[in-house]
Write an enzyme that holds these catalytic residues in place. Structure first.
Site, mmCIF file in Angstrom:
data_model
loop_
_atom_site.group_PDB
_atom_site.id
_atom_site.type_symbol
_atom_site.label_atom_id
_atom_site.label_comp_id
_atom_site.label_asym_id
_atom_site.label_seq_id
_atom_site.Cartn_x
_atom_site.Cartn_y
_atom_site.Cartn_z
ATOM 1 N N HIS A 206 31.823 33.325 49.100
ATOM 2 C CA HIS A 206 32.932 33.560 48.176
ATOM 3 C C HIS A 206 33.326 35.026 48.051
ATOM 4 O O HIS A 206 34.294 35.355 47.383
ATOM 5 C CB HIS A 206 32.592 33.023 46.783
ATOM 6 C CG HIS A 206 31.568 33.858 46.072
ATOM 7 N ND1 HIS A 206 30.241 33.811 46.376
ATOM 8 C CD2 HIS A 206 31.701 34.775 45.090
ATOM 9 C CE1 HIS A 206 29.589 34.656 45.603
ATOM 10 N NE2 HIS A 206 30.448 35.266 44.814
HETATM 11 C C1 UD1 Z 1 33.024 36.390 40.314
HETATM 12 C C2 UD1 Z 1 32.225 37.692 40.308
HETATM 13 C C3 UD1 Z 1 31.199 37.655 41.424
HETATM 14 C C4 UD1 Z 1 30.346 36.417 41.343
HETATM 15 C C5 UD1 Z 1 31.246 35.191 41.336
HETATM 16 C C6 UD1 Z 1 30.498 33.903 41.269
HETATM 17 C C7 UD1 Z 1 33.488 39.687 39.605
HETATM 18 C C8 UD1 Z 1 34.058 40.961 40.079
HETATM 19 N N1 UD1 Z 1 33.079 38.845 40.571
HETATM 20 O O1 UD1 Z 1 33.766 36.327 41.518
HETATM 21 O O2 UD1 Z 1 30.367 38.782 41.308
HETATM 22 O O3 UD1 Z 1 29.460 36.371 42.434
HETATM 23 O O4 UD1 Z 1 32.131 35.299 40.215
HETATM 24 O O5 UD1 Z 1 31.355 32.820 41.396
HETATM 25 O O6 UD1 Z 1 33.390 39.473 38.423
HETATM 26 N N2 UD1 Z 1 38.752 30.394 40.092
HETATM 27 C C9 UD1 Z 1 39.005 29.086 39.758
HETATM 28 N N3 UD1 Z 1 38.293 28.536 38.736
HETATM 29 C C10 UD1 Z 1 37.356 29.233 38.030
HETATM 30 C C11 UD1 Z 1 37.135 30.573 38.368
HETATM 31 C C12 UD1 Z 1 37.821 31.144 39.412
HETATM 32 O O7 UD1 Z 1 39.826 28.415 40.369
HETATM 33 O O8 UD1 Z 1 36.746 28.658 37.110
HETATM 34 C C13 UD1 Z 1 39.475 30.982 41.245
HETATM 35 C C14 UD1 Z 1 40.754 31.661 40.856
HETATM 36 O O9 UD1 Z 1 41.692 31.446 41.854
HETATM 37 C C15 UD1 Z 1 40.370 33.123 40.834
HETATM 38 C C16 UD1 Z 1 39.311 33.195 41.925
HETATM 39 O O10 UD1 Z 1 38.647 31.933 41.864
HETATM 40 O O11 UD1 Z 1 41.443 33.972 41.048
HETATM 41 C C17 UD1 Z 1 38.331 34.295 41.759
HETATM 42 O O12 UD1 Z 1 37.710 34.266 40.456
HETATM 43 P P1 UD1 Z 1 37.178 35.639 39.786
HETATM 44 O O13 UD1 Z 1 36.573 35.378 38.472
HETATM 45 O O14 UD1 Z 1 38.218 36.681 39.884
HETATM 46 O O15 UD1 Z 1 36.051 36.121 40.774
HETATM 47 P P2 UD1 Z 1 35.008 35.341 41.678
HETATM 48 O O16 UD1 Z 1 35.445 35.438 43.091
HETATM 49 O O17 UD1 Z 1 34.657 33.994 41.143
#
Ligand code: UD1
Length: 364
Positions: A206
């Site tokens: 991811h």
């Molecule tokens: C975040 C953490 C990362 C961790 C990871 C675990 C930061 C900088 N990164 O990354 O360290 O390893 O979580 O998963 O805080 N999304 C959904 N549903 C959700 C959450 C996210 O669809 O419940 C999608 C959205 O499109 C979003 C993308 O995932 O834009 C990324 O989510 P985000 O919270 O920005 O960061 P992660 O890549 O999950």
């Protein structure tokens, strides 16, 4: 002793906060509040973990959702500030290295509230990694730093953090693993996926550096193609990765891999079972490097570095980078090698949260 506001926001935070919320119960004077920032909000990225790990309902959910780093971090800060002003906690406790960690840490310190960081001191020395910035900045402003592995002590000393703030307590994520392993063994996920103990690989990816770039992800896909020809391979896919596959033109490539199965992200117990019975785990997660170390499962880390070096020196982890030939060669080597139980890293004994609660009670 006063109020402690505990912060969680993203999936890897939930297994770290669970044992802490439990450990506080031994101290009558501690009044813990739980704040969920809402960084992760899908039921299988958040709610399921609360249920399975018996985490109390958050006292507050800031419901920030997704956004760019600046937007997400700023939004968490804006919504957390009035919470601190209203509750006037003695401590704010943050865990891990996600955007919620630094955002809430910064709000606390600007309001002169004491800050404790759980999982302090880890360093990948790669400042292009968003989590590395979150780790460095949170540690720089924390009053108490709870360290999970010896490298953390060395890194914090090197950065000039006074010794008296730093405590080597062990690993709260491993507290949760140890507390739930027996329960997880009863999961029926292997039957559901028609897999045999030890007869498959598990993949999670991811990190933006791996899954946002067509060339890098294309290379990893090439390696996964070879790996799935050797053994069935299950890939519980993070929403970011799901979103990127068609965008990067890789959806068809994955569909053609007959023995690779993409599934929804799993809850804690099913994933723990899946990981514990796998032949090899191929991942870019920080937590999985640690969990496979305790489970005695080979781990190939698809990154150029790790902030968790103890998983290499005492564990089962190997850094393999993103070059397909290198990933495939490391996979073949591990598959041919018998894994003898590695030594357990110091203080990964299931009692880290107890040590933290005691230190917080003494410092209050
Ligand atoms: C975040 C953490 C990362 C961790 C990871 C675990 C930061 C900088 N990164 O990354 O360290 O390893 O979580 O998963 O805080 N999304 C959904 N549903 C959700 C959450 C996210 O669809 O419940 C999608 C959205 O499109 C979003 C993308 O995932 O834009 C990324 O989510 P985000 O919270 O920005 O960061 P992660 O890549 O999950």
């Amino acid at each position: 002793m006063g109020k402690i506001i505990n912060i969680c926001g993203a999936r890897p935070n939930f297994m770290k906060i669970a044992p802490l919320m439990r450990a506080y119960q031994a101290y009558e004077g501690i009044n813990p509040l739980l704040v969920h920032t809402g960084q992760h909000y899908d039921s299988n990225m958040s709610e399921l973990f609360f249920k399975q790990l018996n985490i109390p309902e958050p006292d507050l959910n800031l419901e920030v959702g997704s956004g760019s780093h600046a937007v997400q971090t700023a939004e968490i800060m804006k919504r957390f500030e009035p919470v601190v002003l209203e509750h006037k906690p003695e401590w704010v406790v943050v865990v891990g290295d996600v955007n919620s960690t630094i955002a809430c840490g910064l709000v606390a310190k600007k309001l002169d509230v004491k800050l404790a960081h759980v999982e302090a001191g880890l360093r990948s020395f790669d400042r292009t990694m968003p989590e590395e910035l979150n780790r460095l900045l949170t540690d720089a402003i924390s009053d108490l730093l709870f360290v999970s592995e010896p490298s953390g002590l060395k890194n914090l000393k090197h950065e000039g953090i006074p010794d008296k703030r730093v405590h080597f307590v062990g690993n709260v994520m491993i507290d949760t693993l140890r507390a739930n392993l027996e329960h997880a063994q009863r999961s029926t996920i292997l039957d559901t996926l028609e897999l045999k103990e030890g007869g498959y690989n598990v993949v999670t990816l991811h990190r933006p550096s791996n899954v946002d770039d067509a060339e890098v992800f294309g290379g990893i896909a090439e390696a996964l193609d070879a790996i799935q020809r050797d053994l069935p391979t299950v890939f519980p896919m993070h929403p970011r990765t799901v979103h990127n596959l068609p965008k990067l033109g890789l959806a068809e490539r994955f569909e053609k891999m007959k023995q690779l199965r993409v599934i929804e992200p799993l809850g804690y117990l099913d994933f723990l079972k899946l990981m514990s019975s796998a032949s090899v785990a191929i991942t870019d997660s920080g937590g999985i490097q640690e969990e496979t170390t305790i489970l005695g499962v080979w781990c190939l880390t698809v990154r150029e570095n790790t902030e968790r070096p103890v998983t290499i020196t005492s564990g089962t982890n190997t850094i393999v980078g993103t070059n397909p030939e290198k990933i495939i060669a490391a996979y073949r080597q591990r598959r041919a090698e018998k894994l003898n139980a590695p030594p357990v890293p110091e203080k990964w004994d299931g009692r880290a949260a107890e040590r933290i609660a005691k230190l917080l009670a003494e410092a209050s």
